[in-house]
Motif scaffolding. Sequence first.
Motif, PDB file in Angstrom:
ATOM      1  N   CYS A  41      -0.255   3.421   3.548  1.00 46.21           N
ATOM      2  CA  CYS A  41       0.132   3.022   4.914  1.00 46.21           C
ATOM      3  C   CYS A  41       1.360   2.122   4.886  1.00 46.21           C
ATOM      4  CB  CYS A  41      -1.015   2.315   5.622  1.00 46.21           C
ATOM      5  SG  CYS A  41      -1.350   0.668   5.002  1.00 46.21           S
ATOM      6  N   CYS A  50      -5.496  -0.241   5.783  1.00 46.24           N
ATOM      7  CA  CYS A  50      -5.931   1.125   6.116  1.00 46.24           C
ATOM      8  C   CYS A  50      -7.295   1.451   5.515  1.00 46.24           C
ATOM      9  CB  CYS A  50      -4.886   2.148   5.691  1.00 46.24           C
ATOM     10  SG  CYS A  50      -4.692   2.323   3.906  1.00 46.24           S
ATOM     11  N   CYS A  69       0.846  -1.194   0.000  1.00 48.01           N
ATOM     12  CA  CYS A  69       0.000   0.000   0.000  1.00 48.01           C
ATOM     13  C   CYS A  69       0.884   1.247   0.000  1.00 48.01           C
ATOM     14  CB  CYS A  69      -0.890  -0.010   1.239  1.00 48.01           C
ATOM     15  SG  CYS A  69      -1.842   1.509   1.421  1.00 48.01           S
ATOM     16  N   CYS A 125      -6.819  -1.253   0.100  1.00 48.36           N
ATOM     17  CA  CYS A 125      -5.869  -1.762   1.101  1.00 48.36           C
ATOM     18  C   CYS A 125      -6.673  -2.265   2.286  1.00 48.36           C
ATOM     19  CB  CYS A 125      -4.931  -0.650   1.541  1.00 48.36           C
ATOM     20  SG  CYS A 125      -3.907  -1.129   2.956  1.00 48.36           S
TER      21      CYS A 125
HETATM   22 ZN   LIG Z   1      -2.965   0.927   3.319  1.00 47.66          ZN
END
Ligand SMILES: [Zn+2]
Length: 205
Positions: free
Chosen positions: A32, A67, A29, A64
């Motif tokens: 994050c 997050c 990701c 993701c």
């Molecule tokens: Zn993420």
Amino acid sequence: MQILHPFAGSIQRYFDDIADPDRYRPDHCPQCEAKRPLTCHGFYRRTLVDAAFDGVIRVRRYLCCSCKRTVSLLPEFVLPWIRFSISVIAMFLAARLLNGFTFVAAARAAAQAVMPYQRGQFWIRRFQKQAPTLSLALVPLEAPGHPWDPAADFVSRALRMLESIGWIAAHRFLFSQLRVHLLGWPACLAPAGRRITLTAACPAP
Ligand SMILES: [Zn+2]
């Protein structure tokens, strides 16, 4: 968040390419930094006008799971929030501002037989405003020993740099590394192309 689809071929190739969700699936990701491949999350649709295309394209989205934020893969030939392709805008700006074509001739050079004056002026105004930022931001991509005229104004300098580097290559660097937009982010997405709050969408010029 938008990141660039690592592909710069034709629009038709792009259509074929995005059919496979695994081909460019991010393996982590970018928001994050979770080290897990992202989950497919459908597409969003956007309009695009290119020299030989005027229609809707799909942009692949991933989610993701850590997050819960989405990442979309924007093809390199388009700019966020601008309906026209980079090559159409590039051909128009180079013809008008670098080669001194009339407005009508510059629009024709960009394969836009019917170009509203306001649209061309909008691109010109935004580019003129963004030119000092582009001139500085593109320095790392300059060919060694390139004889830029230090007395040249920012607009012609930025245009010459973009023509020499290639507009899409320059955009790839500006957007991926610096979150700089070729025509500058609109106020609602400034400073880095991310909406701070979920307000009404920006109108697409
Ligand atoms: Zn993420």
